[in-house]
Write a protein that holds these residues in place. Structure first.
Motif, short mmCIF file in Angstrom:
data_model
loop_
_atom_site.label_atom_id
_atom_site.label_comp_id
_atom_site.label_asym_id
_atom_site.label_seq_id
_atom_site.Cartn_x
_atom_site.Cartn_y
_atom_site.Cartn_z
N ARG A 19 34.66 35.76 38.15
CA ARG A 19 33.90 36.65 39.01
C ARG A 19 33.93 38.04 38.41
O ARG A 19 35.00 38.63 38.23
CB ARG A 19 34.46 36.69 40.44
N LEU A 20 32.75 38.55 38.13
CA LEU A 20 32.62 39.91 37.61
C LEU A 20 32.37 40.86 38.77
O LEU A 20 31.69 40.52 39.74
CB LEU A 20 31.46 40.00 36.62
N SER A 21 32.93 42.05 38.64
CA SER A 21 32.74 43.10 39.64
C SER A 21 32.12 44.32 39.00
O SER A 21 32.45 44.67 37.86
CB SER A 21 34.08 43.50 40.27
N CYS A 22 31.24 44.97 39.74
CA CYS A 22 30.62 46.22 39.29
C CYS A 22 30.80 47.25 40.40
O CYS A 22 30.17 47.13 41.46
CB CYS A 22 29.15 46.01 38.99
N ALA A 23 31.65 48.21 40.15
CA ALA A 23 31.89 49.28 41.12
C ALA A 23 30.95 50.44 40.80
O ALA A 23 30.99 50.98 39.68
CB ALA A 23 33.34 49.73 41.07
#
Length: 112
Positions: A19-23
């Motif tokens: 799972r990739l996250s982009c803040a």
């Protein structure tokens, strides 16, 4: 200046998940869309627009999903059933009219 910070990349075996996250440093509803792109050509993987409509690229349809958390201004890319051909640098991009703001990218490597 808008900042996007990706995380979650790594090495995984074929068939695995990441799972990739982009803040995003600003309210994600300020943008037309926020999405994930890969490779140097920045080909679209998945995006979600301000109205919540998602677009998933054909090569990953049925395996990847995109979602967002408005409370934290974070956009996620859930990647399941990963294949070696998914190996790439993944970039988060936020589109505002004709301009796209990019993160620094996160590397995903899928071993066979």
């Amino acid at each position: 200046q808008v900042q996007l910070v990706e995380s979650g990349g790594g090495l995984v075996q074929a068939g695995g998940s990441l799972r990739l996250s982009c803040a995003v440093s600003e309210n994600i509803f300020n943008f037309n869309s926020v999405g994930w792109y890969r490779q140097a050509q920045r080909e679209l993987v998945a995006r979600i627009n301000v109205g919540g409509v998602t677009t998933i690229a054909e090569p990953v349809k049925g395996r990847f999903t995109i979602s967002r958390d408005s409370a934290t201004n974070t956009v996620y890319l859930q990647m399941n059933s990963l294949k070696p051909e998914d190996t790439a640098d993944y970039f988060c991009g936020a589109v505002l009219l004709s301009r796209t703001f990019w993160g620094q990218g996160t590397q995903v490597t899928v071993s066979s």
